[in-house]
Design a protein around this motif. Structure first.
Motif, PDB file in Angstrom:
ATOM      1  N   ILE A 350       0.877  -1.168   0.000  1.00  0.00           N
ATOM      2  CA  ILE A 350       0.000   0.000   0.000  1.00  0.00           C
ATOM      3  C   ILE A 350       0.913   1.216   0.000  1.00  0.00           C
ATOM      4  N   HIS A 351       0.947   1.919  -1.138  1.00  0.00           N
ATOM      5  CA  HIS A 351       1.756   3.126  -1.222  1.00  0.00           C
ATOM      6  C   HIS A 351       0.971   4.309  -0.664  1.00  0.00           C
ATOM      7  N   LEU A 352       1.624   5.113   0.169  1.00  0.00           N
ATOM      8  CA  LEU A 352       0.979   6.229   0.867  1.00  0.00           C
ATOM      9  C   LEU A 352       1.518   7.560   0.374  1.00  0.00           C
ATOM     10  N   HIS A 353       0.622   8.497   0.137  1.00  0.00           N
ATOM     11  CA  HIS A 353       1.005   9.883  -0.140  1.00  0.00           C
ATOM     12  C   HIS A 353       0.430  10.741   0.974  1.00  0.00           C
ATOM     13  N   ALA A 394       7.960   6.816 -11.988  1.00  0.00           N
ATOM     14  CA  ALA A 394       8.181   5.371 -11.987  1.00  0.00           C
ATOM     15  C   ALA A 394       7.020   4.648 -11.316  1.00  0.00           C
ATOM     16  N   TYR A 395       6.962   3.327 -11.528  1.00  0.00           N
ATOM     17  CA  TYR A 395       5.905   2.527 -10.903  1.00  0.00           C
ATOM     18  C   TYR A 395       5.910   2.733  -9.384  1.00  0.00           C
ATOM     19  N   GLY A 396       4.716   2.926  -8.841  1.00  0.00           N
ATOM     20  CA  GLY A 396       4.549   3.068  -7.402  1.00  0.00           C
ATOM     21  C   GLY A 396       4.809   4.461  -6.884  1.00  0.00           C
ATOM     22  N   ASN A 397       5.209   5.385  -7.760  1.00  0.00           N
ATOM     23  CA  ASN A 397       5.530   6.731  -7.326  1.00  0.00           C
ATOM     24  C   ASN A 397       4.369   7.690  -7.569  1.00  0.00           C
TER      25      ASN A 397
END
Length: 559
Positions: A350-353, A394-397
């Motif tokens: 789970i990528h968080l911003h 990039a992926y996930g960014n």
């Protein structure tokens, strides 16, 4: 008042003896009218004094009231000697065996209050005299501030009263008795107005009890004869003075939106657990939650399980992080959990911003956050015309936010510094996104055949309101391809297995589209200009490829 009290006692004894064969309902009267002219009242039923000296912010115990016939309920100043002194009267038909909460509301005065809501009863016929489970507390919520805005009442990560407005009841909330901190917020939960301490376990002995938590008083006392200020109060079934829930510090909470962007078939529909509790049930791929509250400044564990899970033990993924109580987060589920049939296989996460926005910073704009969520896409650029919006993501960014005038646009998705992958209609105006903040993401696979036949690359938008992601549809077409590229022959055509592109140089960045312009297949380079299309579904296709200084296009049919 001694004579009135004696008379009340004699009449009550008479009524009890005469009503033993009558059908009864149970009624609790709750005085929540802040009108300073009626701070104390008497209540008469069919001309007989039922409740004596009921003062503002006090309640009666539950009374048995005859429900065989319609009853006349009258309210008089507490200096009254008979029903003839009443300033308000109404007739009701009660349900035998019903349990009623009757809240004295509004103003008897004709001036000095804004808005001036006439005096009345707000009635709820679903009252309780005890909790439904003896280890629990059951709480009804009521909005009793005549000038109070529509709001939420929340505690921890739970919304107990959603969009409650003046005169409305919400309840019952049934929960294991504990000490809570209630907070009033705007209807989206983004702004906390006031927090109130509710020690239901340690101070107020509410285990096994039912009660009403109500907003009482005026949001703007100066506009209401300098009456009592609005606060949150507790009414229990025993009657007597309301219990003041005193103001306290806000709980440490973060705001969070969860976006499901994993194209792995294992995760096509998931249950989401947060700190061991299932918060979201059957969350589909390409959907988002609304923004919600999560505990902050402490370890928080997110876990995923296949839909229809029964406990945290069923989860196939978990991660623990600490959220900041001063932050708002976009949280994107993506990556691959399966052991095979995906290439590449970045791990599920789970990528968080931590700089997410629930609304645009300028009301006339749309604020856009971008994340590259396609596992096999590589770094990308997003352009509007020749204007670069997001570069080398990039992926996930995540990118940073951009603020865009709310108009209809076309976004071009490119390989970083290279060929166009697809063009997408970003119809911000048609979608009524003025004043809103959205998260735009790539989803799906550039090479579906290398990824369990999953969906092809697309662009979608997650709205702050949640729900299904909004597709930014592909706008590629044979018309705009022809306008910019050189036509070449494709042989054989039609075909069943392979095609050859009759170009004078070795080709690269070869892209096959379906007739709607959606990317179906991408090949970085072909040394012979031959392409295996045997796996494609029957239909018509468009192909583009780079060769030297030119870009070529052609059409073919797969049999």
């Amino acid at each position: 008042m001694r004579f009135k009290n004696l008379l009340f006692t004699i009449i009550a004894v008479f009524l009890f003896s005469s009503a033993t064969n009558a059908q009864l309902s149970r009624v609790q009267f709750i005085h929540n009218s802040g009108d300073i002219s009626i701070l104390g009242v008497d209540i008469y039923i069919d001309g007989v004094l039922q409740v004596d000296d009921l003062f503002f912010r006090t309640s009666s115990f539950f009374n048995g009231v005859n429900a065989t016939n319609p009853v006349r309920i009258s309210v008089a100043p507490n200096t009254s000697f008979s029903e003839a002194d009443s300033f308000y009267s109404t007739t009701m038909t009660l349900t035998p065996g019903g349990i009623y909460l009757m809240i004295l509301a509004g103003n008897e005065s004709t001036s000095g209050y804004s808005p001036n809501v006439p005096f009345h009863f707000d009635v709820n016929n679903m009252g309780r005299e005890a909790a439904s489970i003896f280890t629990n507390t059951d709480i009804m919520f009521y909005h009793g501030a005549t000038d109070g805005s529509t709001m939420d009442i929340r505690a921890g990560v739970t919304t107990y009263a959603d969009n409650i407005s003046y005169g409305n009841f919400i309840g019952y909330a049934e929960f294991k008795t504990s000490d809570l901190i209630y907070r009033t917020t705007n209807t989206s939960g983004t702004v906390i107005n006031t927090s109130y301490e509710a020690p239901l376990l340690t101070n107020h002995s509410m285990t096994g009890q039912a009660g009403v938590v109500l907003l009482s008083g005026y949001q703007n006392p100066s506009n209401n004869s300098n009456g009592p200020a609005m606060g949150l109060w507790l009414v229990n079934t025993n009657g007597g003075p309301f219990i003041n829930l005193s103001e306290t510090n806000h709980e440490k909470l973060a705001r969070l939106q969860l976006i499901h962007n994993s194209g792995d078939t294992i995760a096509s529909k998931v249950d989401v657990y947060i700190d061991g509790t299932k918060r979201f049930d059957d969350m589909d791929y390409k959907t988002a939650t609304t923004y919600f509250d999560a505990y902050a400044n402490q370890p928080t564990t997110f876990a995923l399980a296949k839909s229809n899970s029964t406990s945290i033990a069923d989860t196939f993924f978990s991660m623990t992080t600490s959220l900041d109580s001063t932050k708002t987060y976009a949280a994107v589920i993506h990556g691959i959990k399966s052991a095979a049939n995906y290439k590449p296989k970045p791990p599920m996460t789970i990528h968080l911003h931590n700089g997410a926005r629930e609304a645009a910073t300028v009301g006339t704009n749309t604020d856009i956050l971008f994340i590259n969520g396609s596992t096999d896409l590589g770094a990308v650029d997003v352009l509007e015309g020749t204007n670069s919006l997001f570069s080398n993501v990039a992926y996930g960014n995540f990118s940073g936010y951009i603020q865009q005038a709310t108009s209809n646009k076309v976004f071009t998705l490119n390989k970083n510094g290279g060929a166009t992958i697809s063009k997408h209609a970003a119809n911000l105006q048609i979608l009524n996104l003025q004043g809103q903040s959205i998260t735009v993401l790539t989803t799906g696979f550039l090479e579906p055949d290398s990824n369990s036949g999953g969906p092809a690359v697309g662009m979608y938008a997650a709205l702050s309101s949640g729900g299904a992601l909004v597709e930014l549809p592909v706008t590629n077409s044979i018309k705009n391809i022809k306008a910019n590229n050189v036509k070449v022959d494709i042989v054989p055509n039609p075909t069943t297995n392979t095609i050859h592109i009759s170009a004078p140089s070795i080709l690269s960045n070869i892209i096959i589209y379906n007739v709607t312009g959606q990317t179906i297949m991408t090949i970085e380079k072909s040394s012979s200009n031959k392409i295996d299309v045997s796996h494609l579904a029957k239909g018509n296709y468009i192909i583009t490829a780079n060769g030297g200084t030119k870009t070529y296009y052609g059409r073919f049919t797969k049999l």
